[in-house]
Design a protein around this motif. Structure first.
Motif, PDB file in Angstrom:
ATOM      1  N   ARG A 193       0.858  -1.118   0.037  1.00 43.76           N
ATOM      2  CA  ARG A 193       0.066   0.128   0.107  1.00 43.76           C
ATOM      3  C   ARG A 193       0.891   1.114  -0.050  1.00 43.76           C
ATOM      4  O   ARG A 193       0.710   2.397  -0.659  1.00 43.76           O
ATOM      5  CB  ARG A 193      -0.837  -0.006   1.264  1.00 43.76           C
ATOM      6  N   MET A 194       1.849   1.080   0.850  1.00 48.27           N
ATOM      7  CA  MET A 194       2.825   2.496   0.855  1.00 48.27           C
ATOM      8  C   MET A 194       3.257   2.710  -0.591  1.00 48.27           C
ATOM      9  O   MET A 194       3.659   3.762  -0.768  1.00 48.27           O
ATOM     10  CB  MET A 194       3.978   2.295   1.962  1.00 48.27           C
ATOM     11  N   LEU A 195       3.884   1.553  -1.362  1.00 48.82           N
ATOM     12  CA  LEU A 195       4.490   1.699  -2.546  1.00 48.82           C
ATOM     13  C   LEU A 195       3.737   2.496  -3.377  1.00 48.82           C
ATOM     14  O   LEU A 195       3.963   3.264  -4.376  1.00 48.82           O
ATOM     15  CB  LEU A 195       4.995   0.353  -3.066  1.00 48.82           C
ATOM     16  N   VAL A 196       2.192   1.802  -3.401  1.00 54.09           N
ATOM     17  CA  VAL A 196       1.321   2.426  -4.330  1.00 54.09           C
ATOM     18  C   VAL A 196       1.010   3.919  -4.106  1.00 54.09           C
ATOM     19  O   VAL A 196       0.951   4.681  -4.977  1.00 54.09           O
ATOM     20  CB  VAL A 196      -0.100   1.697  -4.338  1.00 54.09           C
ATOM     21  N   ASP A 197       1.053   4.296  -2.779  1.00 52.59           N
ATOM     22  CA  ASP A 197       0.860   5.810  -2.496  1.00 52.59           C
ATOM     23  C   ASP A 197       2.068   6.508  -2.877  1.00 52.59           C
ATOM     24  O   ASP A 197       1.785   7.629  -3.163  1.00 52.59           O
ATOM     25  CB  ASP A 197       0.526   5.829  -0.766  1.00 52.59           C
ATOM     26  N   ARG A 212       2.996  10.802  -9.404  1.00 50.50           N
ATOM     27  CA  ARG A 212       2.301  11.084 -10.512  1.00 50.50           C
ATOM     28  C   ARG A 212       1.629  12.431 -10.047  1.00 50.50           C
ATOM     29  O   ARG A 212       1.525  13.421 -10.974  1.00 50.50           O
ATOM     30  CB  ARG A 212       1.068  10.274 -10.544  1.00 50.50           C
ATOM     31  N   GLU A 213       1.269  13.032  -8.911  1.00 47.97           N
ATOM     32  CA  GLU A 213       0.814  14.181  -8.442  1.00 47.97           C
ATOM     33  C   GLU A 213       1.820  15.159  -8.710  1.00 47.97           C
ATOM     34  O   GLU A 213       1.495  16.484  -8.849  1.00 47.97           O
ATOM     35  CB  GLU A 213       0.356  14.257  -7.109  1.00 47.97           C
ATOM     36  N   ASN A 214       3.426  14.884  -8.752  1.00 41.26           N
ATOM     37  CA  ASN A 214       4.097  15.896  -8.657  1.00 41.26           C
ATOM     38  C   ASN A 214       4.770  15.882 -10.474  1.00 41.26           C
ATOM     39  O   ASN A 214       5.787  16.285 -10.551  1.00 41.26           O
ATOM     40  CB  ASN A 214       5.423  15.451  -8.152  1.00 41.26           C
ATOM     41  N   HIS A 215       3.996  15.021 -11.100  1.00 41.63           N
ATOM     42  CA  HIS A 215       4.127  15.191 -12.609  1.00 41.63           C
ATOM     43  C   HIS A 215       5.429  14.277 -12.727  1.00 41.63           C
ATOM     44  O   HIS A 215       6.185  14.675 -13.902  1.00 41.63           O
ATOM     45  CB  HIS A 215       4.176  16.345 -13.344  1.00 41.63           C
TER      46      HIS A 215
END
Length: 230
Positions: A165-169, A175-178
């Motif tokens: 789960r941590m790796l997914v986050d 992704r949010e930081n492009h």
């Protein structure tokens, strides 16, 4: 065969032998594995197998593949894992494998240690290493996002952490930081999540983070032995 050589040091792991005399371009003849398929968990108790031990041994095998060898089964769903007498495991179907360079393994090692030990700067350092190929990044924002992310886990016992789960986050934060996740790591994260789920299916209290920490620390120590440094 390469995985079989790597796994030879773990007597509780079986990899089917290839029979080259009958193997051709369209047919790969291997040992037939007799055991309980990974999705038939109800049969484990009747067979007298130890679910907790199987989960721990599976974690040891997978962490060795990924962290030590850099060559791993990339599609370890329950149909590709069998449980055998004496609490042994077998992996089958190696149509999809993952490769990690030594450099990438060292980065992954740092990342996992940073996540398990809740060290934001360690995690940020690795993510910046991954993005030094022309991608523009706001270091300040990335550091802030990672600190906020790890703050969620402050005070949470190691046993309650889900590394998958941590790796997914962390991937979502990239992704949010492009920023793009290196292609070789996407396969690894998928395999990691599948295997952690397999372990928790065997034992609801299975703790991948707790299993990983001693091995991660051992590998780090090995890197700084005099012979390795030389």
């Amino acid at each position: 065969e390469r995985l079989a050589r790597n796994m030879a040091v773990l007597p509780f792991v079986q990899i089917p032998r290839v029979h080259w005399a009958w193997t051709r371009e369209r047919v790969n003849v291997q040992d037939y594995v007799v055991g309980i398929a990974g999705h038939d968990l109800d049969l484990l108790d009747a067979a007298g197998l130890d679910r907790r031990l199987l989960a721990r041994r599976g974690a040891q095998a997978v962490l060795k593949m990924i962290v030590e060898d850099g060559f791993f089964h990339a599609d370890p769903h329950p149909g590709n894992v069998f449980y055998l007498p004496d609490n042994r495991l077998a992996f089958i179907d190696f149509g999809m494998v993952g490769h990690l360079s030594m450099r990438r393994r060292q980065q992954l090692l740092k990342l996992l240690l940073g996540l398990v030990q809740r060290e934001p700067q360690t995690v940020v350092d690795v993510l910046l290493d991954w993005t030094r190929d022309g991608q523009s990044v706001s270091v300040e924002r990335l550091e802030s996002d990672i600190e906020a992310f790890l703050e969620q886990y402050h005070g949470i016992p190691l046993a309650e952490l889900s590394l998958g789960r941590m790796l997914v986050d962390v991937t979502a934060i990239l992704r949010e930081n492009h920023l793009a996740l290196p292609a070789d790591l996407a396969l690894l994260i998928k395999a990691f999540i599948t295997l952690e789920g397999l372990g928790r299916g065997l034992d609801p209290n299975f703790n991948m983070a707790g299993e990983a920490l001693p091995l991660l620390q051992q590998v780090v120590r090995a890197r700084y032995r005099p012979r390795a440094m030389a």
